[in-house]
Structures are given as structure tokens and as C-alpha cells.
Write a protein that holds these residues in place. Structure first.
Motif, PDB file in Angstrom:
ATOM      1  N   MET A  47       0.838  -1.203   0.000  1.00 62.51           N
ATOM      2  CA  MET A  47       0.000   0.000   0.000  1.00 62.51           C
ATOM      3  C   MET A  47       0.869   1.248   0.000  1.00 62.51           C
ATOM      4  SD  MET A  47      -3.060   1.023   2.574  1.00 62.51           S
ATOM      5  CE  MET A  47      -4.133   2.390   2.224  1.00 62.51           C
ATOM      6  N   GLN A  48       1.933   1.223   0.807  1.00 66.99           N
ATOM      7  CA  GLN A  48       2.843   2.370   0.870  1.00 66.99           C
ATOM      8  C   GLN A  48       3.471   2.650  -0.494  1.00 66.99           C
ATOM      9  OE1 GLN A  48       2.044   4.079   3.499  1.00 66.99           O
ATOM     10  NE2 GLN A  48       4.096   4.285   4.319  1.00 66.99           N
ATOM     11  N   ALA A  50       2.207   1.761  -3.477  1.00 66.03           N
ATOM     12  CA  ALA A  50       1.219   1.889  -4.552  1.00 66.03           C
ATOM     13  C   ALA A  50       1.058   3.340  -4.996  1.00 66.03           C
ATOM     14  CB  ALA A  50      -0.129   1.343  -4.092  1.00 66.03           C
ATOM     15  N   PRO A  51       0.957   3.561  -6.306  1.00 66.53           N
ATOM     16  CA  PRO A  51       0.740   4.934  -6.782  1.00 66.53           C
ATOM     17  C   PRO A  51      -0.607   5.502  -6.351  1.00 66.53           C
ATOM     18  CG  PRO A  51       0.787   3.379  -8.625  1.00 66.53           C
ATOM     19  CD  PRO A  51       1.099   2.612  -7.385  1.00 66.53           C
ATOM     20  N   SER A  52      -1.603   4.630  -6.174  1.00 66.72           N
ATOM     21  CA  SER A  52      -2.922   5.056  -5.687  1.00 66.72           C
ATOM     22  C   SER A  52      -3.247   4.258  -4.426  1.00 66.72           C
ATOM     23  CB  SER A  52      -4.003   4.824  -6.737  1.00 66.72           C
ATOM     24  OG  SER A  52      -5.284   5.064  -6.164  1.00 66.72           O
ATOM     25  N   LYS A  53      -3.163   4.931  -3.296  1.00 59.56           N
ATOM     26  CA  LYS A  53      -3.445   4.261  -2.018  1.00 59.56           C
ATOM     27  C   LYS A  53      -4.898   3.791  -1.946  1.00 59.56           C
ATOM     28  CE  LYS A  53       0.640   5.752  -0.815  1.00 59.56           C
ATOM     29  NZ  LYS A  53       1.595   5.542  -1.858  1.00 59.56           N
ATOM     30  N   GLY A  54      -5.826   4.607  -2.450  1.00 61.30           N
ATOM     31  CA  GLY A  54      -7.238   4.250  -2.432  1.00 61.30           C
ATOM     32  C   GLY A  54      -7.547   3.039  -3.293  1.00 61.30           C
ATOM     33  N   ASN A  55      -6.966   2.987  -4.492  1.00 62.25           N
ATOM     34  CA  ASN A  55      -7.180   1.825  -5.362  1.00 62.25           C
ATOM     35  C   ASN A  55      -6.626   0.564  -4.725  1.00 62.25           C
ATOM     36  OD1 ASN A  55      -8.525   3.258  -7.324  1.00 62.25           O
ATOM     37  ND2 ASN A  55      -6.733   3.512  -8.639  1.00 62.25           N
ATOM     38  N   ALA A  59      -8.769  -2.700  -3.856  1.00 61.74           N
ATOM     39  CA  ALA A  59      -8.486  -3.921  -4.611  1.00 61.74           C
ATOM     40  C   ALA A  59      -7.856  -5.023  -3.776  1.00 61.74           C
ATOM     41  CB  ALA A  59      -7.577  -3.592  -5.796  1.00 61.74           C
ATOM     42  N   VAL A  60      -6.994  -4.671  -2.842  1.00 61.15           N
ATOM     43  CA  VAL A  60      -6.236  -5.680  -2.108  1.00 61.15           C
ATOM     44  C   VAL A  60      -6.768  -5.900  -0.698  1.00 61.15           C
ATOM     45  CG1 VAL A  60      -3.944  -6.286  -1.238  1.00 61.15           C
ATOM     46  CG2 VAL A  60      -4.171  -5.188  -3.475  1.00 61.15           C
ATOM     47  N   ILE A  61      -7.060  -4.842  -0.003  1.00 58.98           N
ATOM     48  CA  ILE A  61      -7.420  -4.972   1.411  1.00 58.98           C
ATOM     49  C   ILE A  61      -8.918  -5.210   1.584  1.00 58.98           C
ATOM     50  CG2 ILE A  61      -7.388  -3.810   3.648  1.00 58.98           C
ATOM     51  CD1 ILE A  61      -4.729  -2.460   2.547  1.00 58.98           C
ATOM     52  N   LYS A  62      -9.733  -4.336   1.024  1.00 64.07           N
ATOM     53  CA  LYS A  62     -11.181  -4.527   1.176  1.00 64.07           C
ATOM     54  C   LYS A  62     -11.648  -5.799   0.480  1.00 64.07           C
ATOM     55  CE  LYS A  62     -12.569   0.247   1.983  1.00 64.07           C
ATOM     56  NZ  LYS A  62     -13.399   1.361   1.495  1.00 64.07           N
ATOM     57  N   LYS A  63     -11.216  -6.008  -0.750  1.00 66.45           N
ATOM     58  CA  LYS A  63     -11.631  -7.213  -1.475  1.00 66.45           C
ATOM     59  C   LYS A  63     -10.888  -8.445  -0.984  1.00 66.45           C
ATOM     60  CE  LYS A  63     -13.438  -4.915  -5.499  1.00 66.45           C
ATOM     61  NZ  LYS A  63     -13.371  -4.714  -6.934  1.00 66.45           N
ATOM     62  N   GLY A  64      -9.825  -8.239  -0.203  1.00 69.67           N
ATOM     63  CA  GLY A  64      -9.084  -9.354   0.369  1.00 69.67           C
ATOM     64  C   GLY A  64      -9.771  -9.966   1.567  1.00 69.67           C
TER      65      GLY A  64
END
Length: 79
Positions: A47-48, A50-55, A59-64
Motif C-alpha cells: 500500500m505504501q 502503490a501509486p494510488s493508495k485508495g485503489n 483492490a487488495v485490502i477490502k476485497k481481500g
């Protein structure tokens, strides 16, 4: 924002922190802070970087499927 939070460049996220290599904290521009449980350090590092923290969050945390909850102001202050 809690001093433990790391400020990030994002249109929606104000700052993040990773506590005890398990809990991801995300403070949004709305001043609400959420705790995501059992998030590994490599996911936080991703996440740190990533160019887009929100994306990345979506994509990774919420959908994870990481369990999360909204923290009260008292809980955030106690960190």
C-alpha cells in the motif's frame, strides 16, 4: 490525525499506520479511522508503494476480506 499515522498523498486517505505487524489503520480525509485486522506487513508495504493508495485499499485490502471496524475518537487517541 494521530501522530503514529504516516501521512500519504491521496485524495481520500489522510494517513496510515501498521501496528504490531498485524493491524492496518487508515484515516480518511473525513477524519474517520478504520482498523483492518491481520494485515501482513508485505500488504502494508504494498500500500505504501502503490501509486494510488485508495485503489490499493479497495483492490487488495477490502476485497481481500480483512475484517475491519470503525474506531471511536477515544480509541484513536489511545493509540
Amino acid at each position: 490525525m494521530n501522530p503514529k499515522m504516516i501521512p500519504v498523498l491521496s485524495s481520500n486517505i489522510d494517513g496510515v499506520a501498521h501496528l504490531n505487524d498485524l493491524t492496518l489503520l487508515v484515516t480518511f480525509k473525513s477524519a474517520k479511522t478504520y482498523a483492518y485486522d491481520n494485515v501482513p506487513k508485505d500488504v502494508f508495504d504494498g500500500m505504501q508503494a502503490a501509486p494510488s493508495k485508495g485503489n490499493y485499499l479497495n483492490a487488495v485490502i477490502k476485497k481481500g476480506g480483512y475484517a475491519f471496524r470503525l474506531l471511536t475518537n477515544d480509541e484513536v487517541d489511545a493509540l
